[in-house]
Design an enzyme around this catalytic site. Structure first.
Site, PDB file in Angstrom:
ATOM      1  N   GLN A  93       0.942  -1.187  -0.068  1.00  0.00           N
ATOM      2  CA  GLN A  93       0.060  -0.032  -0.100  1.00  0.00           C
ATOM      3  C   GLN A  93       0.852   1.238  -0.024  1.00  0.00           C
ATOM      4  OE1 GLN A  93      -3.564  -0.380   0.381  1.00  0.00           O
ATOM      5  NE2 GLN A  93      -3.526   1.718  -0.167  1.00  0.00           N
ATOM      6  N   PHE A  94       1.303   1.541  -1.178  1.00  0.00           N
ATOM      7  CA  PHE A  94       2.267   2.984  -1.270  1.00  0.00           C
ATOM      8  C   PHE A  94       1.574   4.255  -0.586  1.00  0.00           C
ATOM      9  CE2 PHE A  94       0.244   3.290  -5.390  1.00  0.00           C
ATOM     10  CZ  PHE A  94       0.291   4.706  -5.465  1.00  0.00           C
ATOM     11  N   THR A  95       0.348   4.047  -0.995  1.00  0.00           N
ATOM     12  CA  THR A  95      -0.423   5.349  -0.503  1.00  0.00           C
ATOM     13  C   THR A  95      -0.262   5.695   0.828  1.00  0.00           C
ATOM     14  OG1 THR A  95      -2.760   3.998  -0.358  1.00  0.00           O
ATOM     15  CG2 THR A  95      -2.267   5.123  -2.734  1.00  0.00           C
TER      16      THR A  95
END
Length: 146
Positions: free
Chosen positions: A78-80
């Site tokens: 989950q890079f966000t």
């Protein structure tokens, strides 16, 4: 490294309408990696998550770890989690690690969880995913290796 941990009754992740990972009772982990993260960050959070006491014991107290309760993990990259929303109206993702670095540390994180005896299901790194879960409690925690 940041992890949003959600205690769940059941969860699954789909890519292109097909389930690629699913669990019953356990944790859904949304895992974010930043540029400065190293193996020590990964080790710290894998150990912390395996032994975090957020499952109820026979007296209804959050006193058992996922290892004690026999739960499983659904781990989702989950890079966000490293989106910066302080300026403007669109998040800036410059604090997220580049995909090659992030994938290596994310894979190592899942290996370390498995090495502790946990069942770990995952999504597909970099794919658009639909995550379904029934949050138990709800119990949601944010963990950061820094």
């Amino acid at each position: 490294m940041r992890v949003v941990l959600q205690r769940s009754k059941e969860a699954k992740v789909e890519v292109d309408g097909k389930a690629v990972g699913s669990i019953e009772k356990g944790f859904v982990l949304l895992v974010g990696i930043t540029h400065s993260d190293e193996l020590e960050d990964v080790k710290y959070l894998a150990e912390k998550i395996a032994h975090l006491r957020v499952f109820e014991d026979e007296n209804g107290k959050m006193n058992q770890s996922i290892l004690d309760s026999g739960g499983a993990i659904l781990s989702i990259s989950q890079f966000t989690l490293y989106g910066d929303t302080r300026k403007g109206r669109r998040p800036n993702f410059m604090n997220a690690a580049k995909p090659d670095q992030a994938k290596e540390l994310y894979d190592q994180f899942n290996i370390l969880l498995r090495d502790q005896g946990l069942t770990v299901e995952t999504g597909i790194f970099g794919a658009m995913m639909d995550v379904h879960l029934i949050n138990d409690g709800p119990v949601t925690l944010i963990l950061d290796s820094k």
